[in-house]
Scaffold this motif. Structure first.
Motif, PDB file in Angstrom:
ATOM      1  N   ALA A  58     -16.086 -45.792  22.299  1.00 45.79           N
ATOM      2  CA  ALA A  58     -16.837 -44.688  21.694  1.00 45.79           C
ATOM      3  C   ALA A  58     -18.322 -45.031  21.645  1.00 45.79           C
ATOM      4  CB  ALA A  58     -16.318 -44.400  20.289  1.00 45.79           C
ATOM      5  N   GLU A  59     -19.166 -44.054  21.873  1.00 46.36           N
ATOM      6  CA  GLU A  59     -20.619 -44.246  21.844  1.00 46.36           C
ATOM      7  C   GLU A  59     -21.197 -43.701  20.544  1.00 46.36           C
ATOM      8  OE1 GLU A  59     -21.925 -46.066  23.965  1.00 46.36           O
ATOM      9  OE2 GLU A  59     -20.419 -46.092  25.555  1.00 46.36           O
ATOM     10  N   GLY A  60     -22.529 -43.808  20.405  1.00 42.47           N
ATOM     11  CA  GLY A  60     -23.180 -43.317  19.208  1.00 42.47           C
ATOM     12  C   GLY A  60     -24.049 -44.380  18.591  1.00 42.47           C
ATOM     13  N   LEU A  61     -24.170 -44.337  17.252  1.00 41.06           N
ATOM     14  CA  LEU A  61     -25.021 -45.302  16.552  1.00 41.06           C
ATOM     15  C   LEU A  61     -24.468 -45.633  15.172  1.00 41.06           C
ATOM     16  CD1 LEU A  61     -28.644 -44.031  17.299  1.00 41.06           C
ATOM     17  CD2 LEU A  61     -27.659 -46.216  18.046  1.00 41.06           C
ATOM     18  N   ILE A  62     -24.772 -46.842  14.729  1.00 41.14           N
ATOM     19  CA  ILE A  62     -24.557 -47.263  13.350  1.00 41.14           C
ATOM     20  C   ILE A  62     -25.906 -47.158  12.647  1.00 41.14           C
ATOM     21  CG2 ILE A  62     -23.938 -49.165  11.820  1.00 41.14           C
ATOM     22  CD1 ILE A  62     -21.555 -48.223  13.415  1.00 41.14           C
ATOM     23  N   GLY A  63     -25.914 -46.586  11.443  1.00 43.67           N
ATOM     24  CA  GLY A  63     -27.148 -46.482  10.678  1.00 43.67           C
ATOM     25  C   GLY A  63     -26.998 -47.126   9.308  1.00 43.67           C
ATOM     26  N   VAL A  64     -28.029 -47.812   8.831  1.00 41.82           N
ATOM     27  CA  VAL A  64     -28.010 -48.381   7.488  1.00 41.82           C
ATOM     28  C   VAL A  64     -29.205 -47.859   6.693  1.00 41.82           C
ATOM     29  CG1 VAL A  64     -26.842 -50.501   8.222  1.00 41.82           C
ATOM     30  CG2 VAL A  64     -29.340 -50.459   8.083  1.00 41.82           C
ATOM     31  N   ALA A  65     -29.020 -47.768   5.392  1.00 37.92           N
ATOM     32  CA  ALA A  65     -30.106 -47.367   4.494  1.00 37.92           C
ATOM     33  C   ALA A  65     -29.893 -48.084   3.167  1.00 37.92           C
ATOM     34  CB  ALA A  65     -30.112 -45.851   4.292  1.00 37.92           C
ATOM     35  N   SER A  66     -30.974 -48.404   2.486  1.00 40.81           N
ATOM     36  CA  SER A  66     -30.856 -49.089   1.198  1.00 40.81           C
ATOM     37  C   SER A  66     -31.917 -48.582   0.238  1.00 40.81           C
ATOM     38  CB  SER A  66     -30.992 -50.608   1.374  1.00 40.81           C
ATOM     39  OG  SER A  66     -32.242 -50.941   1.940  1.00 40.81           O
ATOM     40  N   ALA A  67     -31.596 -48.682  -1.035  1.00 42.19           N
ATOM     41  CA  ALA A  67     -32.532 -48.285  -2.087  1.00 42.19           C
ATOM     42  C   ALA A  67     -32.164 -49.045  -3.352  1.00 42.19           C
ATOM     43  CB  ALA A  67     -32.480 -46.781  -2.335  1.00 42.19           C
ATOM     44  N   GLY A  68     -33.042 -49.907  -3.786  1.00 41.90           N
ATOM     45  CA  GLY A  68     -32.765 -50.659  -5.003  1.00 41.90           C
ATOM     46  C   GLY A  68     -31.559 -51.559  -4.867  1.00 41.90           C
ATOM     47  N   THR A  69     -30.584 -51.334  -5.710  1.00 42.93           N
ATOM     48  CA  THR A  69     -29.399 -52.193  -5.746  1.00 42.93           C
ATOM     49  C   THR A  69     -28.212 -51.572  -4.997  1.00 42.93           C
ATOM     50  OG1 THR A  69     -28.807 -51.207  -7.880  1.00 42.93           O
ATOM     51  CG2 THR A  69     -30.042 -53.278  -7.928  1.00 42.93           C
ATOM     52  N   LYS A  70     -28.496 -50.652  -4.079  1.00 41.91           N
ATOM     53  CA  LYS A  70     -27.422 -49.994  -3.336  1.00 41.91           C
ATOM     54  C   LYS A  70     -27.793 -49.882  -1.869  1.00 41.91           C
ATOM     55  CE  LYS A  70     -24.611 -45.743  -3.292  1.00 41.91           C
ATOM     56  NZ  LYS A  70     -24.310 -44.463  -3.968  1.00 41.91           N
ATOM     57  N   ALA A  71     -26.785 -49.974  -0.987  1.00 44.23           N
ATOM     58  CA  ALA A  71     -27.003 -49.772   0.444  1.00 44.23           C
ATOM     59  C   ALA A  71     -25.763 -49.137   1.056  1.00 44.23           C
ATOM     60  CB  ALA A  71     -27.318 -51.094   1.143  1.00 44.23           C
ATOM     61  N   VAL A  72     -25.974 -48.444   2.173  1.00 40.51           N
ATOM     62  CA  VAL A  72     -24.870 -47.779   2.867  1.00 40.51           C
ATOM     63  C   VAL A  72     -24.960 -48.066   4.362  1.00 40.51           C
ATOM     64  CG1 VAL A  72     -24.662 -45.896   1.193  1.00 40.51           C
ATOM     65  CG2 VAL A  72     -26.212 -45.655   3.151  1.00 40.51           C
ATOM     66  N   VAL A  73     -23.823 -47.935   5.023  1.00 40.73           N
ATOM     67  CA  VAL A  73     -23.772 -48.028   6.477  1.00 40.73           C
ATOM     68  C   VAL A  73     -22.879 -46.892   6.967  1.00 40.73           C
ATOM     69  CG1 VAL A  73     -21.868 -49.715   6.351  1.00 40.73           C
ATOM     70  CG2 VAL A  73     -23.213 -49.504   8.464  1.00 40.73           C
ATOM     71  N   VAL A  74     -23.323 -46.186   8.010  1.00 38.62           N
ATOM     72  CA  VAL A  74     -22.565 -45.053   8.536  1.00 38.62           C
ATOM     73  C   VAL A  74     -22.407 -45.197  10.046  1.00 38.62           C
ATOM     74  CG1 VAL A  74     -23.418 -43.498   6.731  1.00 38.62           C
ATOM     75  CG2 VAL A  74     -24.610 -43.593   8.934  1.00 38.62           C
ATOM     76  N   GLU A  75     -21.340 -44.625  10.564  1.00 45.94           N
ATOM     77  CA  GLU A  75     -21.113 -44.583  12.015  1.00 45.94           C
ATOM     78  C   GLU A  75     -21.000 -43.128  12.450  1.00 45.94           C
ATOM     79  OE1 GLU A  75     -17.877 -45.852  15.499  1.00 45.94           O
ATOM     80  OE2 GLU A  75     -17.523 -46.445  13.416  1.00 45.94           O
ATOM     81  N   ILE A  76     -21.882 -42.730  13.355  1.00 44.18           N
ATOM     82  CA  ILE A  76     -21.799 -41.397  13.940  1.00 44.18           C
ATOM     83  C   ILE A  76     -21.594 -41.560  15.436  1.00 44.18           C
ATOM     84  CG2 ILE A  76     -22.962 -39.200  14.349  1.00 44.18           C
ATOM     85  CD1 ILE A  76     -24.352 -39.451  11.727  1.00 44.18           C
ATOM     86  N   ASN A  77     -20.492 -41.009  15.919  1.00 45.57           N
ATOM     87  CA  ASN A  77     -20.133 -41.151  17.325  1.00 45.57           C
ATOM     88  C   ASN A  77     -20.630 -39.987  18.168  1.00 45.57           C
ATOM     89  OD1 ASN A  77     -17.012 -42.519  16.270  1.00 45.57           O
ATOM     90  ND2 ASN A  77     -18.735 -43.634  17.098  1.00 45.57           N
ATOM     91  N   SER A  78     -20.935 -40.303  19.416  1.00 42.48           N
ATOM     92  CA  SER A  78     -21.264 -39.285  20.416  1.00 42.48           C
ATOM     93  C   SER A  78     -20.435 -39.593  21.654  1.00 42.48           C
ATOM     94  CB  SER A  78     -22.763 -39.337  20.750  1.00 42.48           C
ATOM     95  OG  SER A  78     -23.105 -40.603  21.299  1.00 42.48           O
ATOM     96  N   GLU A  79     -20.509 -38.718  22.640  1.00 38.37           N
ATOM     97  CA  GLU A  79     -19.708 -38.919  23.841  1.00 38.37           C
ATOM     98  C   GLU A  79     -20.324 -39.934  24.799  1.00 38.37           C
ATOM     99  OE1 GLU A  79     -18.001 -35.370  25.741  1.00 38.37           O
ATOM    100  OE2 GLU A  79     -18.832 -34.238  24.063  1.00 38.37           O
ATOM    101  N   THR A  80     -21.658 -39.998  24.848  1.00 39.38           N
ATOM    102  CA  THR A  80     -22.318 -40.890  25.804  1.00 39.38           C
ATOM    103  C   THR A  80     -23.407 -41.714  25.132  1.00 39.38           C
ATOM    104  OG1 THR A  80     -24.045 -39.295  26.424  1.00 39.38           O
ATOM    105  CG2 THR A  80     -21.956 -39.203  27.661  1.00 39.38           C
ATOM    106  N   ASP A  81     -23.722 -42.849  25.729  1.00 39.67           N
ATOM    107  CA  ASP A  81     -24.804 -43.694  25.244  1.00 39.67           C
ATOM    108  C   ASP A  81     -26.155 -43.011  25.451  1.00 39.67           C
ATOM    109  OD1 ASP A  81     -25.789 -46.287  24.244  1.00 39.67           O
ATOM    110  OD2 ASP A  81     -26.670 -46.442  26.238  1.00 39.67           O
ATOM    111  N   PHE A  82     -26.209 -42.105  26.410  1.00 41.65           N
ATOM    112  CA  PHE A  82     -27.455 -41.369  26.673  1.00 41.65           C
ATOM    113  C   PHE A  82     -27.899 -40.621  25.420  1.00 41.65           C
ATOM    114  CE2 PHE A  82     -29.659 -37.464  27.967  1.00 41.65           C
ATOM    115  CZ  PHE A  82     -30.722 -38.010  28.680  1.00 41.65           C
TER     116      PHE A  82
END
Length: 308
Positions: A58-82
């Motif tokens: 599966a293609e797509g990207l992993i994204g992370v974000a943080s603020a203070g004492t909390k952080a998240v990581v998400v995975e959003i898939n796409s069909e191609t690396d393009f």
């Protein structure tokens, strides 16, 4: 008895590296059960222990974000690396990660949350992006960690942009000490997690079903030695201790300094931080992990188009 198809044999061979005939025999012995067949091969010494095997197309990207004492990581898939290199898609992943900070980190909560740039839900915003970008996309996974006092360090491996990449890690460290120093050791531990993919923070937190499965494999391997039961029991216990050392974060050799375990490295860092450090949790998302993308025959597709 289940039918042992060529496709099933091929899949087992790809997952284990064992020979075709061995794979066929393993599937026959386990009535076509893939996981049991892997264990059968391992017990016979034909395949290596590999709980992480599987295609990750599966293609797509992993994204992370943080603020203070909390952080998240998400995975959003796409069909191609393009598409993953598309600025609009990258902005979407970055934006969804930011929205996730205000939720409990579950896919359901993130999907229902409002996306500020559109005023719509994240789910509807992704649906609109599908129409605009022209590829199917999905918010597949997410994780969130927080601490009362301390930091949640983040790490992105193979970053394509700030906070975006193919593998994202969070590690929650609770401490009253210096936050900059704490974040520094946290980032190192996150890099370690990216490299070794531990199953749990501590040995007693390893999933009981996973541990039992390993124990059963070790028992079968030990019985093949022909030794008496009391010796086999000691052999199995020794192998299980080694297994827990290898898969639990704190007992692993620290990749940045293999002379120390991760636990010892954190203890050493307490001198700089100025206070005790407790590891409260970790999360690791590898893009496409566990997803099998249907293989396509490009030549056949071109031929089909040419035929009209």
């Amino acid at each position: 008895m289940a039918e042992i198809t060529a496709a099933l044999v091929k899949e087992l061979r790809e997952k284990t590296g064992a020979g075709m005939m061995d794979c066929k025999k393993a599937l026959a012995e386990t009535n076509g059960d893939m996981e049991a067949a892997i264990d059968w091969l391992r017990a016979k010494g034909i395949a290596k222990a590999d709980k992480k095997s599987g295609r990750t197309a599966a293609e797509g990207l992993i994204g992370v974000a943080s603020a203070g004492t909390k952080a998240v990581v998400v995975e959003i898939n796409s069909e191609t690396d393009f598409v993953a290199r598309n600025d609009a898609f990258q902005d979407l992943v970055r934006g969804v990660a930011q929205v996730a900070l205000s939720t409990d980190g579950s896919v359901e909560a993130i999907s229902a949350a409002q996306y500020p740039a559109t005023g719509k839900s994240v789910h509807d915003t992704i649906t609109d992006a599908i129409a605009t970008i022209g590829e199917n996309m999905t918010l597949r996974r997410a994780a969130s960690l927080s601490v009362t006092d301390g930091v949640v360090a983040t790490y992105i491996h193979n970053a394509v942009a700030d906070g975006l990449g193919k593998l994202g890690v969070l590690v929650a460290l609770e401490s009253t000490g210096d936050k900059d120093a704490l974040n520094a050791i946290g980032r190192q531990v996150a890099m370690h997690i990216a490299a070794t993919n531990p199953l749990a923070v501590r040995a007693d937190e390893v999933d009981a079903a996973v541990a039992e499965r390993e124990r059963n494999v070790f028992i079968e391997q030990s019985r093949a030695s022909g030794k008496p039961d009391n010796i086999i029991e000691k052999m199995v216990e020794g192998r299980m201790r080694k297994f827990f050392e290898e898969v639990a974060l704190l007992s692993q050799a620290f990749v940045i300094n293999p002379d120390l375990t991760v636990e010892a490295a954190i203890k050493e860092a307490e001198k700089t931080v100025g206070a005790p450090i407790a590891v409260k949790g970790m999360a690791r998302l590898l893009l496409g992990e566990g997803v099998e993308k249907e293989a396509s025959d490009f030549a056949a597709e071109v031929a089909a188009v040419a035929k009209g």
